[in-house]
Design a protein around this motif. Structure first.
Motif, PDB file in Angstrom:
ATOM      1  N   PRO A 161      -8.157  -2.567  -0.804  1.00 35.51           N
ATOM      2  CA  PRO A 161      -7.670  -1.245   0.008  1.00 35.51           C
ATOM      3  C   PRO A 161      -6.632  -0.455  -0.868  1.00 35.51           C
ATOM      4  CG  PRO A 161      -7.593  -3.223   1.171  1.00 35.51           C
ATOM      5  CD  PRO A 161      -8.372  -3.795   0.016  1.00 35.51           C
ATOM      6  N   LEU A 162      -5.936  -1.066  -1.868  1.00 36.97           N
ATOM      7  CA  LEU A 162      -5.077  -0.537  -2.981  1.00 36.97           C
ATOM      8  C   LEU A 162      -5.796   0.785  -3.593  1.00 36.97           C
ATOM      9  CD1 LEU A 162      -2.649  -3.390  -3.865  1.00 36.97           C
ATOM     10  CD2 LEU A 162      -2.146  -1.272  -2.765  1.00 36.97           C
ATOM     11  N   GLN A 163      -6.899   0.098  -4.331  1.00 39.84           N
ATOM     12  CA  GLN A 163      -7.712   0.845  -5.022  1.00 39.84           C
ATOM     13  C   GLN A 163      -8.041   2.047  -4.352  1.00 39.84           C
ATOM     14  OE1 GLN A 163      -7.877   0.195  -8.629  1.00 39.84           O
ATOM     15  NE2 GLN A 163      -8.074   2.359  -8.360  1.00 39.84           N
ATOM     16  N   LYS A 164      -8.636   1.786  -3.080  1.00 39.27           N
ATOM     17  CA  LYS A 164      -9.398   2.737  -2.236  1.00 39.27           C
ATOM     18  C   LYS A 164      -8.168   3.712  -1.903  1.00 39.27           C
ATOM     19  CE  LYS A 164     -12.217   3.442   1.925  1.00 39.27           C
ATOM     20  NZ  LYS A 164     -12.674   2.696   2.816  1.00 39.27           N
ATOM     21  N   ALA A 165      -7.049   3.295  -1.489  1.00 36.88           N
ATOM     22  CA  ALA A 165      -5.890   4.431  -1.035  1.00 36.88           C
ATOM     23  C   ALA A 165      -5.414   4.982  -2.226  1.00 36.88           C
ATOM     24  CB  ALA A 165      -4.814   3.688  -0.265  1.00 36.88           C
ATOM     25  N   ASN A 166      -5.619   4.385  -3.531  1.00 37.60           N
ATOM     26  CA  ASN A 166      -4.973   5.001  -4.740  1.00 37.60           C
ATOM     27  C   ASN A 166      -6.035   5.110  -5.960  1.00 37.60           C
ATOM     28  OD1 ASN A 166      -2.004   4.988  -4.000  1.00 37.60           O
ATOM     29  ND2 ASN A 166      -2.785   3.116  -3.114  1.00 37.60           N
ATOM     30  N   PRO A 167      -6.811   5.892  -5.597  1.00 35.48           N
ATOM     31  CA  PRO A 167      -7.980   6.079  -6.896  1.00 35.48           C
ATOM     32  C   PRO A 167      -7.500   6.193  -8.169  1.00 35.48           C
ATOM     33  CG  PRO A 167      -8.474   7.825  -5.238  1.00 35.48           C
ATOM     34  CD  PRO A 167      -7.037   6.868  -4.746  1.00 35.48           C
ATOM     35  N   GLY A 168      -6.520   7.018  -8.539  1.00 34.61           N
ATOM     36  CA  GLY A 168      -5.996   7.144  -9.797  1.00 34.61           C
ATOM     37  C   GLY A 168      -5.058   6.121 -10.304  1.00 34.61           C
ATOM     38  N   LYS A 169      -4.995   4.965  -9.672  1.00 35.50           N
ATOM     39  CA  LYS A 169      -4.058   4.027 -10.162  1.00 35.50           C
ATOM     40  C   LYS A 169      -4.745   2.622 -10.362  1.00 35.50           C
ATOM     41  CE  LYS A 169      -0.015   6.230  -7.803  1.00 35.50           C
ATOM     42  NZ  LYS A 169       1.007   6.092  -7.113  1.00 35.50           N
ATOM     43  N   THR A 170      -4.323   1.667 -11.003  1.00 33.16           N
ATOM     44  CA  THR A 170      -4.954   0.399 -11.440  1.00 33.16           C
ATOM     45  C   THR A 170      -4.183  -0.672 -11.053  1.00 33.16           C
ATOM     46  OG1 THR A 170      -5.546   1.381 -13.498  1.00 33.16           O
ATOM     47  CG2 THR A 170      -5.649  -0.888 -13.424  1.00 33.16           C
ATOM     48  N   PHE A 171      -4.736  -1.563 -10.442  1.00 37.62           N
ATOM     49  CA  PHE A 171      -4.243  -3.014  -9.574  1.00 37.62           C
ATOM     50  C   PHE A 171      -4.680  -4.262 -10.377  1.00 37.62           C
ATOM     51  CE2 PHE A 171      -4.341   0.621  -7.035  1.00 37.62           C
ATOM     52  CZ  PHE A 171      -2.782   0.901  -6.391  1.00 37.62           C
ATOM     53  N   TYR A 172      -3.746  -5.096 -10.711  1.00 39.40           N
ATOM     54  CA  TYR A 172      -4.263  -6.434 -11.261  1.00 39.40           C
ATOM     55  C   TYR A 172      -3.629  -7.538 -10.342  1.00 39.40           C
ATOM     56  CZ  TYR A 172      -4.236  -3.252 -15.260  1.00 39.40           C
ATOM     57  OH  TYR A 172      -4.289  -2.150 -16.170  1.00 39.40           O
ATOM     58  N   ILE A 174       0.820  -1.147   0.138  1.00 41.21           N
ATOM     59  CA  ILE A 174       0.139   0.014  -0.097  1.00 41.21           C
ATOM     60  C   ILE A 174       0.843   1.249   0.119  1.00 41.21           C
ATOM     61  CG2 ILE A 174      -1.621   1.475   1.288  1.00 41.21           C
ATOM     62  CD1 ILE A 174      -2.867  -1.443   2.027  1.00 41.21           C
ATOM     63  N   LYS A 175       1.897   1.502   0.745  1.00 42.24           N
ATOM     64  CA  LYS A 175       2.802   2.401   0.815  1.00 42.24           C
ATOM     65  C   LYS A 175       3.561   2.715  -0.245  1.00 42.24           C
ATOM     66  CE  LYS A 175       6.590   4.315   3.668  1.00 42.24           C
ATOM     67  NZ  LYS A 175       7.525   4.074   4.848  1.00 42.24           N
ATOM     68  N   ILE A 176       4.018   1.725  -1.042  1.00 44.55           N
ATOM     69  CA  ILE A 176       4.777   1.600  -2.393  1.00 44.55           C
ATOM     70  C   ILE A 176       3.911   2.101  -3.282  1.00 44.55           C
ATOM     71  CG2 ILE A 176       5.613   0.260  -4.160  1.00 44.55           C
ATOM     72  CD1 ILE A 176       7.024  -1.414  -1.700  1.00 44.55           C
ATOM     73  N   ALA A 177       2.554   1.746  -3.454  1.00 48.52           N
ATOM     74  CA  ALA A 177       1.773   2.223  -4.315  1.00 48.52           C
ATOM     75  C   ALA A 177       1.343   3.779  -4.279  1.00 48.52           C
ATOM     76  CB  ALA A 177       0.319   1.449  -4.360  1.00 48.52           C
ATOM     77  N   GLN A 178       1.277   4.177  -2.980  1.00 45.22           N
ATOM     78  CA  GLN A 178       0.902   5.558  -2.749  1.00 45.22           C
ATOM     79  C   GLN A 178       1.997   6.461  -3.237  1.00 45.22           C
ATOM     80  OE1 GLN A 178       0.116   4.867   1.529  1.00 45.22           O
ATOM     81  NE2 GLN A 178      -2.079   5.489   1.141  1.00 45.22           N
ATOM     82  N   GLU A 179       3.406   5.877  -2.885  1.00 45.01           N
ATOM     83  CA  GLU A 179       4.595   6.830  -3.167  1.00 45.01           C
ATOM     84  C   GLU A 179       5.162   6.613  -4.642  1.00 45.01           C
ATOM     85  OE1 GLU A 179       7.317   5.601   0.046  1.00 45.01           O
ATOM     86  OE2 GLU A 179       6.036   6.432   1.741  1.00 45.01           O
ATOM     87  N   SER A 180       4.678   5.543  -5.154  1.00 46.09           N
ATOM     88  CA  SER A 180       5.137   5.350  -6.523  1.00 46.09           C
ATOM     89  C   SER A 180       4.533   6.350  -7.757  1.00 46.09           C
ATOM     90  CB  SER A 180       5.000   3.972  -7.034  1.00 46.09           C
ATOM     91  OG  SER A 180       5.429   3.761  -8.389  1.00 46.09           O
ATOM     92  N   ASP A 181       5.468   6.642  -8.635  1.00 45.17           N
ATOM     93  CA  ASP A 181       4.896   7.523  -9.672  1.00 45.17           C
ATOM     94  C   ASP A 181       4.124   6.672 -10.651  1.00 45.17           C
ATOM     95  OD1 ASP A 181       5.849   9.791  -8.447  1.00 45.17           O
ATOM     96  OD2 ASP A 181       7.877   9.867 -10.004  1.00 45.17           O
ATOM     97  N   ARG A 182       4.448   5.146 -10.630  1.00 48.29           N
ATOM     98  CA  ARG A 182       3.785   4.398 -11.516  1.00 48.29           C
ATOM     99  C   ARG A 182       2.206   4.268 -11.358  1.00 48.29           C
ATOM    100  NH1 ARG A 182       8.143   0.599 -12.758  1.00 48.29           N
ATOM    101  NH2 ARG A 182       7.038  -0.643 -13.874  1.00 48.29           N
TER     102      ARG A 182
END
Length: 152
Positions: free
Chosen positions: A91-102, A69-77
């Motif tokens: 939880p990943l999607q909720k914490a990072n609404p502009g990012k996509t998780f597979y 979760i922390k990595i996804a929040q801090e990453s430019d990816r």
């Protein structure tokens, strides 16, 4: 065994492995990961350290669930392949609404983890329910181990 193997690479201490494992992390194969990496070539592959070493070798990042979760929040990816239980995707999607998780594999769904609800946890904490009885011959040495870890 997988987590112990990973931990052994991070220390000069002797790690004694037990042949136990999380069946969902252990079942993730390099072939499944490669397939997802080919489908999503721009995605960062995050693997949980309970995965097999062959899977970890393919990881861009190895992290715990909270670490992911922390990595996804801090990453430019903006896209990520997640090599752990699929319940982390929400939880990943909720914490990072502009990012996509597979998911690395949709088969990484643990029915046992789904049995525990917030109401169960609240009941356990409020009423001290769900007591686990451990035989003395196991409890005493286990307590010593925990006390030594806390002292560190």
């Amino acid at each position: 065994r997988n987590l112990a193997g990973y931990a052994a690479t991070k220390t000069d201490k002797i790690i004694h492995k037990w042949d136990g494992f999380c069946p969902f992390h252990d079942a993730l194969t390099p072939e499944q990961v490669i397939k997802q990496k080919q489908a999503y070539p721009d995605a960062l592959f995050m693997a949980h350290p309970e995965c097999r070493s062959e899977v970890l070798a393919l990881a861009d990042v190895i992290a715990s669930t909270s670490g992911m979760i922390k990595i996804a929040q801090e990453s430019d990816r903006t896209s990520f392949i997640v090599g752990t239980e699929v319940g982390l995707l929400h939880p990943l999607q909720k914490a990072n609404p502009g990012k996509t998780f597979y998911p690395a594999s949709t088969a990484m769904e643990c029915a046992d983890m789904k049995k525990i609800t917030l109401a169960d946890i609240a009941d356990s904490l409020e009423n001290l329910s769900g007591e686990v009885k451990v035989p003395e011959e196991i409890r005493v040495p286990a307590l010593q181990s925990v006390q030594r870890m806390v002292e560190l």
